[in-house]
Design a protein around this motif. Structure first.
Motif, PDB file in Angstrom:
ATOM      1  N   HIS A 143       0.814  -1.124  -0.104  1.00  9.69           N
ATOM      2  CA  HIS A 143       0.132  -0.053  -0.101  1.00  9.69           C
ATOM      3  C   HIS A 143       0.918   1.191  -0.140  1.00  9.69           C
ATOM      4  O   HIS A 143       0.520   2.155  -0.810  1.00  9.69           O
ATOM      5  N   ARG A 144       1.932   1.250   0.938  1.00 11.17           N
ATOM      6  CA  ARG A 144       3.005   2.444   0.933  1.00 11.17           C
ATOM      7  C   ARG A 144       3.679   2.540  -0.487  1.00 11.17           C
ATOM      8  O   ARG A 144       3.728   3.594  -0.866  1.00 11.17           O
ATOM      9  N   ALA A 145       3.946   1.390  -0.972  1.00  7.77           N
ATOM     10  CA  ALA A 145       4.610   1.460  -2.344  1.00  7.77           C
ATOM     11  C   ALA A 145       3.819   2.148  -3.485  1.00  7.77           C
ATOM     12  O   ALA A 145       4.144   3.052  -4.121  1.00  7.77           O
ATOM     13  N   ALA A 146       2.505   1.870  -3.419  1.00  7.69           N
ATOM     14  CA  ALA A 146       1.606   2.515  -4.401  1.00  7.69           C
ATOM     15  C   ALA A 146       1.505   4.039  -3.992  1.00  7.69           C
ATOM     16  O   ALA A 146       1.627   4.773  -4.939  1.00  7.69           O
ATOM     17  N   GLU A 147       1.454   4.577  -2.749  1.00  6.86           N
ATOM     18  CA  GLU A 147       1.521   5.956  -2.333  1.00  6.86           C
ATOM     19  C   GLU A 147       2.904   6.701  -3.174  1.00  6.86           C
ATOM     20  O   GLU A 147       2.818   7.731  -3.288  1.00  6.86           O
ATOM     21  N   LEU A 148       4.104   5.912  -2.798  1.00  9.82           N
ATOM     22  CA  LEU A 148       5.100   6.385  -3.199  1.00  9.82           C
ATOM     23  C   LEU A 148       5.050   6.747  -4.725  1.00  9.82           C
ATOM     24  O   LEU A 148       5.770   7.717  -5.255  1.00  9.82           O
ATOM     25  N   LEU A 149       4.600   5.628  -5.459  1.00 14.23           N
ATOM     26  CA  LEU A 149       4.784   5.828  -6.882  1.00 14.23           C
ATOM     27  C   LEU A 149       3.936   7.150  -7.231  1.00 14.23           C
ATOM     28  O   LEU A 149       4.213   8.083  -8.102  1.00 14.23           O
TER      29      LEU A 149
END
Length: 337
Positions: A143-149
């Motif tokens: 979920h955090r990876a998606a936010e970072l993108l």
């Protein structure tokens, strides 16, 4: 005679995030037939402070020790001597286990995005890995990876792609996202735009500038493009043959450089006004930079310096205050505008 390149002592303030003193890195040189291997001093007594939320540009010709300095700050290279203090803690000799709590706050962006990203891993795995190491669940990390993108201007739907499926600029955005994953307070950006097309460089610089302001990041921006450094940085440190020869507020350094080397570098930066460009005198340095394996005596710049005198050949100048802007230069005959 002391060879320290440290600035004049100043008390640390509450805003000082990084404090570097007498940082040195020596590598073994090539062994010659019948002779012991020489030692190459790639970084020679570098010292500076970096405040929270500040951007410091580190500039100089290729081989001057910029990248080596940056890698020592994040302990990808072990210093030969000197100290690195982060948030008032000396991290120079901490073990990797002791360094782990600090590592999340101290990250790096590399010059070549493709070389720094694992080609076998998906973007999701690349961005999740540092979060998993910090103890987050796989679901929370994704979920955090998606936010970072999204934060770096990429589509979160591309999490399951591999690095080779992205352009150079997009791959560098992924590298930036990875550096941001653990919520760092300081990022060392090692020539982050030099491998990219000119049109893409501006986009990445805009991104870094926005992230720096939005997230309150401190940034050490290593580059050889002085135009980019002037735009993004608050202060500038100029390196030559492993040493800082001038450091100060960017306006003071760019508008009235004190060191002859800084003057030569800035004289090569194109001006937007063609008439001013024609009127300006270009300073051409003689020869190539000396080898770090056999540095000159005295001031290392003296073989190429138009101002060099006997004292320059025999005595190494220390960084000293020039003018009233908090600027310092390591020169026996600085230009005090």
């Amino acid at each position: 005679m002391s060879h320290s390149n440290a600035p004049a002592p100043t008390p640390l303030t509450d805003s000082t995030l990084l404090s570097v003193r007498d940082l040195t890195k020596t590598f073994p040189g090539r062994r010659r037939l019948g002779r012991p291997a020489s030692r190459v001093r790639a970084v020679d007594g570098v010292a500076f402070d970096l405040a929270a939320g500040e951007t410091l540009g580190l500039v100089g010709e290729s081989g001057c020790g910029k990248s080596t300095t940056g890698r020592m700050l994040v302990r990808l290279l072990e210093p030969t001597a000197g100290t690195v203090a982060f948030d008032n803690q000396d991290i120079t000799h901490l073990s990797q286990r002791q360094l782990r709590p600090t590592r999340r706050h101290l990250q790096m962006i590399f010059q070549d995005p493709y070389a720094s990203l694992n080609p076998r891993q998906t973007v999701s795995r690349i961005l999740s890995e540092p979060l998993l190491i910090q103890g987050k669940s796989a679901r929370a990390a994704r979920h955090r990876a998606a936010e970072l993108l999204e934060l770096v201007g990429l589509n979160p739907e591309h999490l399951d792609r591999h690095p080779y499926q992205f352009s150079g600029g997009q791959a560098q955005r992924i590298g930036i996202a990875r550096a941001l994953a653990t919520g760092p307070r300081l990022i060392v950006a090692d020539e982050p735009v030099s491998a990219l097309d000119v049109s893409v460089q501006a986009q990445i610089v805009n991104l870094l500038e926005r992230l720096q302001h939005e997230l309150g990041l401190a940034l050490l921006f290593i580059a050889h493009d002085l135009s980019v450094v002037k735009r993004i940085c608050d202060r500038v440190a100029v390196m030559y043959l492993g040493r800082i020869v001038e450091i100060g507020d960017k306006h003071a350094v760019y508008d009235a450089p004190a060191h002859p080397y800084t003057q030569a570098l800035l004289s090569a930066v194109p001006l937007p006004d063609p008439a001013a460009e024609r009127r300006r005198e270009r300073i051409v340095l003689l020869g190539d930079p000396p080898s770090p394996a056999a540095p000159p005596s005295g001031c290392s710049f003296h073989p190429r310096c138009p101002k060099a005198q006997d004292i320059c050949r025999n005595q190494r100048p220390a960084l000293a205050a020039v003018g009233r802007e908090g600027r310092q230069a390591a020169c026996h005959f600085p230009t005090d505008h």
